[in-house]
Design a protein around this motif. Sequence first.
Motif, PDB file in Angstrom:
ATOM      1  N   THR A 161      40.910  16.888  -3.527  1.00 51.95           N
ATOM      2  CA  THR A 161      41.918  16.906  -4.584  1.00 51.95           C
ATOM      3  C   THR A 161      42.273  15.471  -4.971  1.00 51.95           C
ATOM      4  O   THR A 161      42.348  14.594  -4.104  1.00 51.95           O
ATOM      5  N   PRO A 162      42.492  15.221  -6.262  1.00 48.19           N
ATOM      6  CA  PRO A 162      42.829  13.854  -6.701  1.00 48.19           C
ATOM      7  C   PRO A 162      44.040  13.277  -5.989  1.00 48.19           C
ATOM      8  O   PRO A 162      44.053  12.094  -5.633  1.00 48.19           O
ATOM      9  N   GLU A 163      45.058  14.100  -5.743  1.00 52.86           N
ATOM     10  CA  GLU A 163      46.275  13.596  -5.121  1.00 52.86           C
ATOM     11  C   GLU A 163      45.998  13.099  -3.695  1.00 52.86           C
ATOM     12  O   GLU A 163      46.417  11.999  -3.311  1.00 52.86           O
ATOM     13  N   LYS A 164      45.263  13.908  -2.929  1.00 57.58           N
ATOM     14  CA  LYS A 164      44.933  13.502  -1.565  1.00 57.58           C
ATOM     15  C   LYS A 164      43.991  12.308  -1.556  1.00 57.58           C
ATOM     16  O   LYS A 164      44.095  11.426  -0.701  1.00 57.58           O
ATOM     17  N   ALA A 165      43.063  12.276  -2.517  1.00 56.17           N
ATOM     18  CA  ALA A 165      42.118  11.160  -2.589  1.00 56.17           C
ATOM     19  C   ALA A 165      42.858   9.848  -2.844  1.00 56.17           C
ATOM     20  O   ALA A 165      42.574   8.826  -2.200  1.00 56.17           O
ATOM     21  N   ARG A 166      43.817   9.874  -3.761  1.00 63.21           N
ATOM     22  CA  ARG A 166      44.572   8.657  -4.075  1.00 63.21           C
ATOM     23  C   ARG A 166      45.449   8.229  -2.893  1.00 63.21           C
ATOM     24  O   ARG A 166      45.556   7.041  -2.580  1.00 63.21           O
ATOM     25  N   ALA A 167      46.062   9.208  -2.249  1.00 63.98           N
ATOM     26  CA  ALA A 167      46.924   8.881  -1.107  1.00 63.98           C
ATOM     27  C   ALA A 167      46.100   8.269   0.030  1.00 63.98           C
ATOM     28  O   ALA A 167      46.522   7.283   0.652  1.00 63.98           O
ATOM     29  N   SER A 168      44.934   8.837   0.292  1.00 63.18           N
ATOM     30  CA  SER A 168      44.090   8.301   1.356  1.00 63.18           C
ATOM     31  C   SER A 168      43.577   6.913   1.005  1.00 63.18           C
ATOM     32  O   SER A 168      43.535   6.018   1.851  1.00 63.18           O
ATOM     33  N   GLY A 169      43.176   6.720  -0.251  1.00 65.90           N
ATOM     34  CA  GLY A 169      42.705   5.409  -0.685  1.00 65.90           C
ATOM     35  C   GLY A 169      43.781   4.349  -0.556  1.00 65.90           C
ATOM     36  O   GLY A 169      43.516   3.218  -0.118  1.00 65.90           O
ATOM     37  N   ALA A 170      45.004   4.716  -0.913  1.00 64.47           N
ATOM     38  CA  ALA A 170      46.121   3.773  -0.809  1.00 64.47           C
ATOM     39  C   ALA A 170      46.412   3.450   0.656  1.00 64.47           C
ATOM     40  O   ALA A 170      46.660   2.297   1.021  1.00 64.47           O
ATOM     41  N   GLY A 215      36.257  12.093   4.123  1.00 63.38           N
ATOM     42  CA  GLY A 215      36.754  11.212   5.181  1.00 63.38           C
ATOM     43  C   GLY A 215      38.112  10.629   4.913  1.00 63.38           C
ATOM     44  O   GLY A 215      38.366   9.461   5.238  1.00 63.38           O
ATOM     45  N   GLY A 216      39.009  11.415   4.323  1.00 58.67           N
ATOM     46  CA  GLY A 216      40.365  10.932   4.080  1.00 58.67           C
ATOM     47  C   GLY A 216      41.055  10.494   5.355  1.00 58.67           C
ATOM     48  O   GLY A 216      40.538  10.680   6.471  1.00 58.67           O
ATOM     49  N   ASN A 217      42.241   9.918   5.218  1.00 54.85           N
ATOM     50  CA  ASN A 217      42.872   9.263   6.362  1.00 54.85           C
ATOM     51  C   ASN A 217      43.301  10.221   7.469  1.00 54.85           C
ATOM     52  O   ASN A 217      43.724   9.784   8.532  1.00 54.85           O
ATOM     53  N   ASP A 218      43.172  11.547   7.254  1.00 55.14           N
ATOM     54  CA  ASP A 218      43.459  12.497   8.325  1.00 55.14           C
ATOM     55  C   ASP A 218      42.192  13.161   8.856  1.00 55.14           C
ATOM     56  O   ASP A 218      42.261  14.133   9.612  1.00 55.14           O
ATOM     57  N   ALA A 219      41.011  12.644   8.482  1.00 55.13           N
ATOM     58  CA  ALA A 219      39.739  13.243   8.889  1.00 55.13           C
ATOM     59  C   ALA A 219      39.134  12.449  10.042  1.00 55.13           C
ATOM     60  O   ALA A 219      38.923  11.241   9.932  1.00 55.13           O
ATOM     61  N   PHE A 220      38.832  13.136  11.140  1.00 52.17           N
ATOM     62  CA  PHE A 220      38.280  12.474  12.320  1.00 52.17           C
ATOM     63  C   PHE A 220      36.982  11.729  12.001  1.00 52.17           C
ATOM     64  O   PHE A 220      36.836  10.539  12.306  1.00 52.17           O
ATOM     65  N   ILE A 221      36.015  12.407  11.404  1.00 56.69           N
ATOM     66  CA  ILE A 221      34.694  11.810  11.262  1.00 56.69           C
ATOM     67  C   ILE A 221      34.703  10.666  10.251  1.00 56.69           C
ATOM     68  O   ILE A 221      33.929   9.713  10.366  1.00 56.69           O
ATOM     69  N   GLY A 222      35.592  10.706   9.269  1.00 55.69           N
ATOM     70  CA  GLY A 222      35.698   9.594   8.325  1.00 55.69           C
ATOM     71  C   GLY A 222      36.109   8.308   9.030  1.00 55.69           C
ATOM     72  O   GLY A 222      35.546   7.235   8.783  1.00 55.69           O
ATOM     73  N   ALA A 223      37.075   8.429   9.932  1.00 60.77           N
ATOM     74  CA  ALA A 223      37.516   7.254  10.689  1.00 60.77           C
ATOM     75  C   ALA A 223      36.387   6.712  11.568  1.00 60.77           C
ATOM     76  O   ALA A 223      36.204   5.507  11.687  1.00 60.77           O
ATOM     77  N   TYR A 254      38.765   6.835  -6.461  1.00 58.04           N
ATOM     78  CA  TYR A 254      38.334   7.770  -7.504  1.00 58.04           C
ATOM     79  C   TYR A 254      38.781   9.185  -7.171  1.00 58.04           C
ATOM     80  O   TYR A 254      38.917   9.548  -5.994  1.00 58.04           O
ATOM     81  N   ASP A 255      38.951   9.980  -8.235  1.00 61.22           N
ATOM     82  CA  ASP A 255      39.375  11.372  -8.048  1.00 61.22           C
ATOM     83  C   ASP A 255      38.249  12.257  -7.537  1.00 61.22           C
ATOM     84  O   ASP A 255      38.500  13.260  -6.875  1.00 61.22           O
ATOM     85  N   ASP A 256      37.003  11.922  -7.875  1.00 65.91           N
ATOM     86  CA  ASP A 256      35.877  12.736  -7.422  1.00 65.91           C
ATOM     87  C   ASP A 256      34.631  11.862  -7.314  1.00 65.91           C
ATOM     88  O   ASP A 256      34.566  10.761  -7.857  1.00 65.91           O
ATOM     89  N   PHE A 257      33.619  12.377  -6.605  1.00 66.86           N
ATOM     90  CA  PHE A 257      32.434  11.566  -6.294  1.00 66.86           C
ATOM     91  C   PHE A 257      31.555  11.306  -7.505  1.00 66.86           C
ATOM     92  O   PHE A 257      30.908  10.262  -7.592  1.00 66.86           O
ATOM     93  N   LYS A 258      31.524  12.215  -8.485  1.00 70.54           N
ATOM     94  CA  LYS A 258      30.697  11.977  -9.662  1.00 70.54           C
ATOM     95  C   LYS A 258      31.263  10.823 -10.484  1.00 70.54           C
ATOM     96  O   LYS A 258      30.523   9.936 -10.936  1.00 70.54           O
TER      97      LYS A 258
END
Length: 377
Positions: A42-51, A12-20, A59-63
């Motif tokens: 990917t860690p890079e996209k995860a950090r960018a979306s979190g920010a 559900g990153g910041n470009d994902a419809f269902i996450g929003a 976090y970089d991954d769900f585990k």
Amino acid sequence: MTNRIRLGMVGGGNDAFIGAVHRIAARLDDRYELVAGALSSTPEKARASGAALGLPRVYDDFKQMAIREARRKDGIEAVAIVTPNHMHFAAAREFLKRDIHVICDKPLTSTMADARKLATAVEASNALFVLTHNYTGYPMVRHAREMIAAGDIGKIRVVQVEYPQDWLTTAQDFKQAEWRTDPARSGAGGSTGDIGTHAHNLARFVTGLEVASLAADLDAFVPGRPVDDNGHVMLRFHGGAKGMLWCSQVAPGNENALRIRVYGETGGLEWAQEDPNALWHTPFGEPKRVITRNGAGAGDAAARLSRVPPGHPEGYLEGFANIYSEAADAIVAQRDGQPPASDVTYPTLDDGLRGMHFIDACVRSSARNAAWVTLPD
């Protein structure tokens, strides 16, 4: 509110419809606070979306997220999983084994094998598992269910349910189509898994009936598409009722035209998702009448999920939020060591498993020239 449920999100990153959509649903009634996320593959996209979302913990991954959040005194109490289908099981398992409640997008998983393993993980956990079949959260769907349970249309004879869309009419390549038409990520069912499961779940929820057997004719009309984009399914329900289900993503002129019609010995009901605040009731031999959300004749089941007076539209986002609020009621009750109120209703693991059996049966039936296939009780 100081008693908000601390929520995390996987996918559900910041470009994902269902996450929003999930984020809006979770905060609409002020029951949750989103505090952590592993929002991309990917860690890079995860950090960018979190920010971009201003999350306190990214976090970089769900585990990694599950392990670290479980160790914190202020760690998440629940997690929303909004990844493509093939990631549902792996992500849910990590949180369930740490007794963190899971709110998962549908369908349950991409394969029956993963669905069975997820069922084992749920049974071994003290956490709740909620599946977001959001159409069960619409007030007039609840009212239709209440009317049928009260016997207002008599014993059910016929159930007609359909969900046509048109967005996959061509082979146009765009992000949502990329994974939804890839069987390795979506599962063996295309339209059957994506929207057919919504129609199947709605029919079960409203009528209280379970499908005993089905005969499915599935097609991939777009050349080269590896999963179905249209399905015609005949249904036989336990108790003798018959039904038909149509799901399609190649029906020009249809956006999200989920619709159900139920006919009993003494009357009929009709509801359409694109006009969600109206339920049509026709007692046999009498004029057709409309019951509106929060209007005259609407019952308690609809009223408890309605936020605004009649005539002010409520729809998709509010229906989604109702599932989150029902889940919140159950989570808070468990937090307090109490059972939830008897009217708290949300889709569960069992609904997810039945949806997976529906997809599997449709695929197997179609492969055998629409032969009848029995579903598990």
